[in-house]
Design a protein around this motif. Sequence first.
Motif, short mmCIF file in Angstrom:
data_model
loop_
_atom_site.label_atom_id
_atom_site.label_comp_id
_atom_site.label_asym_id
_atom_site.label_seq_id
_atom_site.Cartn_x
_atom_site.Cartn_y
_atom_site.Cartn_z
N VAL A 52 0.83 -1.21 0.00
CA VAL A 52 0.00 0.00 0.00
C VAL A 52 0.87 1.26 0.00
O VAL A 52 0.59 2.22 -0.73
N VAL A 67 2.40 1.78 -3.46
CA VAL A 67 1.41 2.32 -4.41
C VAL A 67 1.21 3.80 -4.15
O VAL A 67 1.12 4.62 -5.09
N THR A 68 1.13 4.18 -2.88
CA THR A 68 0.93 5.59 -2.52
C THR A 68 2.10 6.45 -2.99
O THR A 68 1.91 7.58 -3.46
N TYR A 124 2.39 5.79 -7.29
CA TYR A 124 1.24 6.18 -8.11
C TYR A 124 0.79 7.57 -7.67
O TYR A 124 0.10 7.73 -6.68
N SER A 125 1.23 8.58 -8.39
CA SER A 125 1.05 9.97 -7.98
C SER A 125 -0.41 10.39 -7.72
O SER A 125 -0.66 11.18 -6.82
N VAL A 143 -2.81 8.89 -6.24
CA VAL A 143 -3.19 8.55 -4.86
C VAL A 143 -2.53 9.50 -3.88
O VAL A 143 -3.18 10.04 -2.97
N ASN A 144 -1.24 9.75 -4.07
CA ASN A 144 -0.51 10.65 -3.19
C ASN A 144 -1.06 12.07 -3.27
O ASN A 144 -1.25 12.76 -2.26
N LEU A 156 -4.06 12.95 -4.17
CA LEU A 156 -5.40 12.98 -3.58
C LEU A 156 -5.33 13.14 -2.07
O LEU A 156 -6.07 13.95 -1.48
N LEU A 157 -4.43 12.40 -1.42
CA LEU A 157 -4.31 12.47 0.03
C LEU A 157 -3.67 13.79 0.47
O LEU A 157 -4.12 14.41 1.45
N LEU A 177 -1.58 3.89 4.40
CA LEU A 177 -1.77 5.08 3.56
C LEU A 177 -1.05 6.29 4.15
O LEU A 177 -0.39 7.05 3.44
#
Length: 240
Positions: A51, A54-55, A58-59, A61-62, A64-65, A109
Amino acid sequence: MYGFTSVSSKGDIEEGTLYPGLGYGENQLRWGFIRKVYGILSAQILLTTVVSSVTVLYSPVNELLRGNPGLLLFFMFLPFILLWPMYVYQQKHPLNLIFLGLFTVCLSLTVGVSCANTDGKIVLEALILTSAVASSLTAYTFWASKRGKDFSYLGPILFTSLIVLLLTGFIQMFFPLGSTSVAIYGGLSAIVFSAYIVYDTDNLIKRFTYDEYIWASVTLYLDLLNLFLSILRVLRQSDS
């Protein structure tokens, strides 16, 4: 000849005894419980690695957070909420594993976001140091337990230290500390969670019941995760 065989067999049993006074049957059951806990812990670490990777890699996701502080705070505080159902349903399969998975993903995450905002070299250094410290302390605790040492006295000390760390971290949200103070805070946190690894491993060997395998894995997972984040904080401040 018979006497030599008896002595040899007794020595083999004692060599694998977790702590003095533990019977052979109980010792075998305890080892089985320990293997089960470390199996679950390994699965949690693997899930966290996936996880977090991926965070970081994979930009979307990063971004978004990082672009939604409210969502990030939600994932930060949700694990505290999940602790209650995990404790209540720790003996009910498959609910215990479902809650454990959600708990692990939420924390993973937040770890991923911390790693994404840190230089890759520093993350790798923190990972290596965490692995070395955790392995050494775990091996030491098993060795010390076999020789009759007990670490239950650390409980009240570590609980008080944890409350102080939490209050200090909460204060930092409103009154940010300087880089040196943050590094010192990270160093003290690393010491506390290193001691927690010894304390919780000792509990794993002697005190957790056979039905508390989920709770035992959660405590060790939190120790490792917090130790990693503390070391990461120190290295990041030292680099900057």
